[in-house]
Enzyme design. Sequence first.
Site, PDB file in Angstrom:
ATOM      1  N   ARG A  79      -0.900  -3.486  -6.725  1.00  0.00           N
ATOM      2  CA  ARG A  79      -0.408  -3.122  -5.397  1.00  0.00           C
ATOM      3  C   ARG A  79      -0.963  -4.102  -4.376  1.00  0.00           C
ATOM      4  NH1 ARG A  79      -3.908   2.367  -3.862  1.00  0.00           N
ATOM      5  NH2 ARG A  79      -5.958   1.393  -3.934  1.00  0.00           N
TER       6      ARG A  79
ATOM      7  N   ASN B 185      -0.032   1.867   3.331  1.00  0.00           N
ATOM      8  CA  ASN B 185      -1.163   2.589   2.757  1.00  0.00           C
ATOM      9  C   ASN B 185      -2.375   1.668   2.681  1.00  0.00           C
ATOM     10  OD1 ASN B 185      -2.107   5.098   1.173  1.00  0.00           O
ATOM     11  ND2 ASN B 185      -2.687   3.433  -0.192  1.00  0.00           N
ATOM     12  N   GLU B 186      -3.462   2.078   3.333  1.00  0.00           N
ATOM     13  CA  GLU B 186      -4.738   1.351   3.251  1.00  0.00           C
ATOM     14  C   GLU B 186      -4.567  -0.153   3.492  1.00  0.00           C
ATOM     15  OE1 GLU B 186      -7.363   4.232   0.308  1.00  0.00           O
ATOM     16  OE2 GLU B 186      -6.404   2.455  -0.557  1.00  0.00           O
TER      17      GLU B 186
ATOM     18  N   GLU C 140      -7.229  10.925   2.750  1.00  0.00           N
ATOM     19  CA  GLU C 140      -7.561  10.898   1.329  1.00  0.00           C
ATOM     20  C   GLU C 140      -9.052  11.102   1.146  1.00  0.00           C
ATOM     21  OE1 GLU C 140      -6.530   7.514  -1.029  1.00  0.00           O
ATOM     22  OE2 GLU C 140      -4.583   7.248  -0.052  1.00  0.00           O
TER      23      GLU C 140
ATOM     24  N   TRP D  60     -12.762   3.798  -9.717  1.00  0.00           N
ATOM     25  CA  TRP D  60     -12.907   2.367  -9.448  1.00  0.00           C
ATOM     26  C   TRP D  60     -14.351   1.912  -9.284  1.00  0.00           C
ATOM     27  CZ3 TRP D  60     -15.152   2.545  -4.683  1.00  0.00           C
ATOM     28  CH2 TRP D  60     -14.839   3.636  -3.861  1.00  0.00           C
TER      29      TRP D  60
ATOM     30  N   GLU E 156      -4.730   4.623 -12.035  1.00  0.00           N
ATOM     31  CA  GLU E 156      -5.596   5.666 -11.483  1.00  0.00           C
ATOM     32  C   GLU E 156      -5.534   6.959 -12.298  1.00  0.00           C
ATOM     33  OE1 GLU E 156      -6.203   4.945  -6.891  1.00  0.00           O
ATOM     34  OE2 GLU E 156      -4.051   5.051  -7.318  1.00  0.00           O
TER      35      GLU E 156
ATOM     36  N   HIS F 170      -8.594   9.143 -12.002  1.00  0.00           N
ATOM     37  CA  HIS F 170      -8.965   9.600 -10.661  1.00  0.00           C
ATOM     38  C   HIS F 170      -8.685  11.094 -10.574  1.00  0.00           C
ATOM     39  CE1 HIS F 170      -9.125   9.900  -6.306  1.00  0.00           C
ATOM     40  NE2 HIS F 170      -9.403   8.610  -6.192  1.00  0.00           N
TER      41      HIS F 170
END
Length: 670
Positions: free
Chosen positions: A113, A151-152, A310, A318, A358, A361
């Site tokens: 990403r 996103n981020e 989040e 990670w 992920e 996660h």
Amino acid sequence: MNDRTLSVPGIVYGGDYNPEQWPEEVWAEDVRLMREAGVNMVSVGIFSWALLEPSEGVFDFSRTDRILGLLHENGIAVDLATPTAAPPAWFFRAHPEALPADRDGRTLSYGSRQTFCPSSPAYRTAALKITAALAERYASHPAVTMWHVHNEYGCHNAACYCDTSAESFRRWLRARYGDDLAALNHAWGTAFWSQWYYAWDEILPPRATGAVPNPTHQLDWRRFCSDELLSLYTAERDVLREAAPAIPATTNFMVMHNFDALDYWRWAPELDVVANDHYLMSADPESQIDVALSGDVMRSLAGGPWLLMEHSTGAVNWQPVNRAKTPGELRRNALAHVAHGADGICYFQWRAAKAGAEQWHSAMLPHAGTDSRIWQDVVRLGADLRALAEVRGSGGTAELAVVWDWDARWALEFPSQPSGELRFQDLVRAWYEPLWRAGVAVDFVRPDADLSAYKAVLVPSLYLVDDAGAANLTGFAEAGGTLAVGFHSGMADENSHVRLGGYPGAFREALGVRTDELFPLLPGERVALSGGGTGSLWSERVRPAGAEVVTSYTDGPLAGVPAVTRHAYGAGSAWYLATLPDAETLAGLLGRIREEAGVAAGRAAPKGVEVVVRRGADADYVFVIDHAGAGAEVSVAAGSVELLSGKPVDGVVVVAPGEIAVVRERRASA
């Protein structure tokens, strides 16, 4: 403030929902369990570009139509995302020039990403095209309550060093320096090492070189990278705003541990709702302090309540070792964020992935399903947040501010400083921690902020400051405030040029000291201080120039030289800490400084019990969080109510080990 506010009532509760990862027959179970957990908003479509636009200009919204319809039928609001953080493979095959390059000149591949160059015209065009298509289709959809842009930003591509980025950097520099190359040469100090530029096209990004790059070149590069990504955000936001003027837009910041890519003071005013992602570091034995610090920074950026977009129910995926949260930690973390100003608690993600990067996660609905401690905690937290609905919109109570500045942070951590051991956030946390332990409310401010609401202002680390910021801080002391400044502050101007005439530069007069030479300490080295305690990281040869000596070094080459001073300046006072005292000594000094300023400690509580107050229109909300696990009793006003249980409290609230209480105290003036 703008009039685009989030319309979800009460405290927002939910997370990233990625139904495209699952067969459609799972969706009905998802919304049933969301209702059971008390979820009232989810973010949809964050990484769905490849499905929404399977080939260039060909859109398929059928899946999103069904998802949004199902959520709306079940009373769950949608934070609809633009999927621009993850362009699809077809885009990069058509536009390989949009791939980013690292400092060594290597072009990175797609396959994860944020593998795009922020300056790429092709990327910008494609991102705005998918954004416009989403806006046209869903601007009036009754489920859509907020836009989630990208996103981020900068998480993986904060900087790209390709030729396209170089061209964009030069345009940014020409605007900054008024198209005056001589002004840039002066600002960058290019007379050193024969770096003088005679044409704009000679200027490159600070790519890998054989020696130390120019510090002002690096500083302007960091500023440019932050601004370049911000321009992408505002471009998408404006498309959405034109289609749906009343729907608020946000993106998720990352004010946590060591992410420092973006200057969020510049970003925050551009967001309708200021939001953050926060994850614990497994190696941090007291990560609850980072939760509090991050929350206070976010409340300060937002100028009030904010949204936690989040965090994790348990382990992340990670870090070198990804630990699960201990019993009760999920709840304590979430409600600590609320205590520090969050009006919404969201997670990544709703359902734990079984495939992809992920897959390990944690999530609200874990791999184990509903027969799990995480699910039980998620359902309990939903009930807690419903019980705290009235807390929404309440603010902070700080009389003390801590200065936080991204320019100074970047400049401090460039190579060839007197010490490579200095880390901005570590220094800020060292000063913040004793305030947290004492229950002192803290705001964070820019150097040029309005300081009139505060009695004390602390400056743990401000290596770089412009004249206006320095005058604002010293003027605060001169007007009657209490100012405390940490070592290696005020040393450089906004161009990262050393301020001449002795250290600490811009603060020398207000602090009443002058230093002619620095003696940074080696890793693990300590110097003894008069009155007990030790100093680490730093020492310097301070000579009082009007200041009184509070503490001196008692050994080493600077034995007898002042380490801590206090100077009566105008109607106020200015303290200087020329070393980093050990935790106990620093706590004592900061306690003395804030008491002098009239900033009292918070309510008495046992060690490891956090007490935070949010102030509403007619009541205070007292959060008591037992991180230590031994339980606590904390004094509150008579006639109060504990909101999580709904029970009256008369004088003392009792908190069971590892638990939380939130008490509504009516103010006498209400």
